[in-house]
Design a protein around this motif. Structure first.
Motif, mmCIF file in Angstrom:
data_model
loop_
_atom_site.group_PDB
_atom_site.id
_atom_site.type_symbol
_atom_site.label_atom_id
_atom_site.label_comp_id
_atom_site.label_asym_id
_atom_site.label_seq_id
_atom_site.Cartn_x
_atom_site.Cartn_y
_atom_site.Cartn_z
ATOM 1 N N ASP A 13 60.253 37.015 15.152
ATOM 2 C CA ASP A 13 59.841 37.293 16.730
ATOM 3 C C ASP A 13 59.942 36.581 17.486
ATOM 4 N N ASP A 14 60.954 36.119 17.374
ATOM 5 C CA ASP A 14 62.230 35.461 18.705
ATOM 6 C C ASP A 14 60.924 34.040 19.332
ATOM 7 N N GLU A 15 59.701 33.884 18.336
ATOM 8 C CA GLU A 15 59.557 32.361 18.516
ATOM 9 C C GLU A 15 60.592 31.307 16.791
ATOM 10 N N GLU A 16 60.880 30.373 17.839
ATOM 11 C CA GLU A 16 61.703 28.980 16.896
ATOM 12 C C GLU A 16 60.575 28.136 15.376
ATOM 13 N N PHE A 17 60.473 28.991 14.633
ATOM 14 C CA PHE A 17 59.648 27.695 13.669
ATOM 15 C C PHE A 17 60.283 27.127 13.032
ATOM 16 N N GLU A 18 59.919 25.460 12.812
ATOM 17 C CA GLU A 18 60.103 24.988 11.887
ATOM 18 C C GLU A 18 59.189 25.145 10.064
ATOM 19 N N LEU A 19 59.881 25.315 9.708
ATOM 20 C CA LEU A 19 59.551 25.861 7.771
ATOM 21 C C LEU A 19 59.877 24.881 6.878
ATOM 22 N N THR A 20 58.956 24.586 6.336
ATOM 23 C CA THR A 20 59.117 23.324 5.122
ATOM 24 C C THR A 20 58.852 24.189 4.090
ATOM 25 N N VAL A 21 60.217 24.352 2.706
ATOM 26 C CA VAL A 21 60.406 25.253 1.449
ATOM 27 C C VAL A 21 59.669 24.643 0.286
ATOM 28 N N LEU A 22 58.310 25.289 -0.148
ATOM 29 C CA LEU A 22 57.184 25.471 -1.246
ATOM 30 C C LEU A 22 58.087 25.637 -2.589
ATOM 31 N N GLU A 23 58.780 27.141 -2.184
ATOM 32 C CA GLU A 23 59.199 27.620 -3.531
ATOM 33 C C GLU A 23 59.964 28.463 -4.187
ATOM 34 N N ASN A 24 61.523 28.359 -4.579
ATOM 35 C CA ASN A 24 61.929 30.058 -4.918
ATOM 36 C C ASN A 24 61.276 30.010 -6.228
ATOM 37 N N LEU A 25 61.196 31.291 -6.085
ATOM 38 C CA LEU A 25 61.324 32.825 -6.837
ATOM 39 C C LEU A 25 62.547 33.704 -6.996
ATOM 40 N N ILE A 26 62.176 34.410 -7.993
ATOM 41 C CA ILE A 26 62.704 35.282 -8.328
ATOM 42 C C ILE A 26 61.554 35.685 -9.219
ATOM 43 N N ILE A 27 61.677 37.458 -8.302
ATOM 44 C CA ILE A 27 60.495 38.166 -8.950
ATOM 45 C C ILE A 27 61.544 39.893 -9.016
ATOM 46 N N ARG A 28 62.282 40.586 -10.097
ATOM 47 C CA ARG A 28 62.484 42.118 -10.188
ATOM 48 C C ARG A 28 63.605 41.641 -10.124
ATOM 49 N N THR A 35 57.924 29.931 1.910
ATOM 50 C CA THR A 35 58.116 28.276 3.130
ATOM 51 C C THR A 35 56.388 28.386 4.324
ATOM 52 N N GLU A 36 56.625 27.402 4.757
ATOM 53 C CA GLU A 36 55.289 27.651 5.352
ATOM 54 C C GLU A 36 54.893 26.849 6.177
ATOM 55 N N ASP A 37 54.377 26.783 7.327
ATOM 56 C CA ASP A 37 55.057 25.853 9.282
ATOM 57 C C ASP A 37 53.698 24.703 8.435
ATOM 58 N N PHE A 38 53.947 24.098 10.457
ATOM 59 C CA PHE A 38 53.352 22.670 10.380
ATOM 60 C C PHE A 38 51.903 23.143 10.517
ATOM 61 N N ASP A 39 51.086 24.560 10.744
ATOM 62 C CA ASP A 39 49.337 24.998 11.336
ATOM 63 C C ASP A 39 49.540 25.534 9.176
ATOM 64 N N GLY A 40 50.535 25.283 8.189
ATOM 65 C CA GLY A 40 50.180 25.864 6.663
ATOM 66 C C GLY A 40 50.115 27.392 7.022
ATOM 67 N N THR A 41 51.235 28.148 7.714
ATOM 68 C CA THR A 41 50.807 29.344 7.663
ATOM 69 C C THR A 41 52.144 29.439 6.461
ATOM 70 N N ASN A 42 51.768 30.323 5.627
ATOM 71 C CA ASN A 42 53.120 30.679 4.861
ATOM 72 C C ASN A 42 54.092 32.112 5.427
ATOM 73 N N TYR A 43 55.251 31.972 4.566
ATOM 74 C CA TYR A 43 56.326 33.047 5.336
ATOM 75 C C TYR A 43 57.111 33.002 4.084
ATOM 76 N N ILE A 44 56.969 34.362 4.178
ATOM 77 C CA ILE A 44 58.624 34.261 2.674
ATOM 78 C C ILE A 44 59.397 35.086 3.136
ATOM 79 N N PHE A 45 60.363 34.507 2.648
ATOM 80 C CA PHE A 45 61.702 35.254 2.779
ATOM 81 C C PHE A 45 62.135 35.987 1.457
ATOM 82 N N LEU A 46 63.292 37.283 1.599
ATOM 83 C CA LEU A 46 64.100 37.042 0.202
ATOM 84 C C LEU A 46 65.892 37.105 0.742
ATOM 85 N N TYR A 47 66.391 36.571 -0.025
ATOM 86 C CA TYR A 47 67.650 35.820 0.274
ATOM 87 C C TYR A 47 68.394 36.846 -0.569
ATOM 88 N N ASP A 48 69.861 37.480 0.411
ATOM 89 C CA ASP A 48 70.419 38.074 0.442
ATOM 90 C C ASP A 48 71.307 37.553 -0.394
#
Length: 113
Positions: A13-28, A35-48
């Motif tokens: 959303d037009d804001e840059e975040f520094e993210l740390t990878v917590l886990e790589n998962l394969i689901i279906r 991922t997690e940012d400095f404040d502990g908020t989790n963000y999920i990405f789908l890898y294409d």
């Protein structure tokens, strides 16, 4: 793809975040990156794989499903290995300094060592 523990920058959303990878998962057959940012908020990405790109997941039901699966399958495991059964961390090793150096030497030799 990013590895666990790796840090990267991503615009959300037009804001840059520094993210740390917590886990790589394969689901279906979908590969997710938790991922997690400095404040502990989790963000999920789908890898294409076709585009070699990360797609930010903003659907709250999909985010909750992925986080629930991750917490249940990876973080909530009761048996995490053999080492918890051998009581290695519960024991207290004792080391008697005098016994180690008392190997039948006379007093002059003890002072030397």
């Amino acid at each position: 793809m990013y590895s666990q523990g790796e840090t990267f920058y991503h615009n959300i959303d037009d804001e840059e975040f520094e993210l740390t990878v917590l886990e790589n998962l394969i689901i279906r057959d979908k590969e997710y990156l938790i991922t997690e940012d400095f404040d502990g908020t989790n963000y999920i990405f789908l890898y294409d794989e076709d585009e070699d790109d990360l797609i930010f997941v903003d659907d709250s039901s999909e985010i909750n499903a992925v986080l629930d699966y991750w917490k249940e399958e990876y973080l909530g495991a009761d048996n995490i290995g053999d080492w918890d059964d051998d009581e290695y961390y519960d024991r207290e090793d004792s080391f008697d300094h005098d016994d180690y150096y008392d190997m039948g030497y006379d007093d002059d030799e003890k002072d030397y060592y």
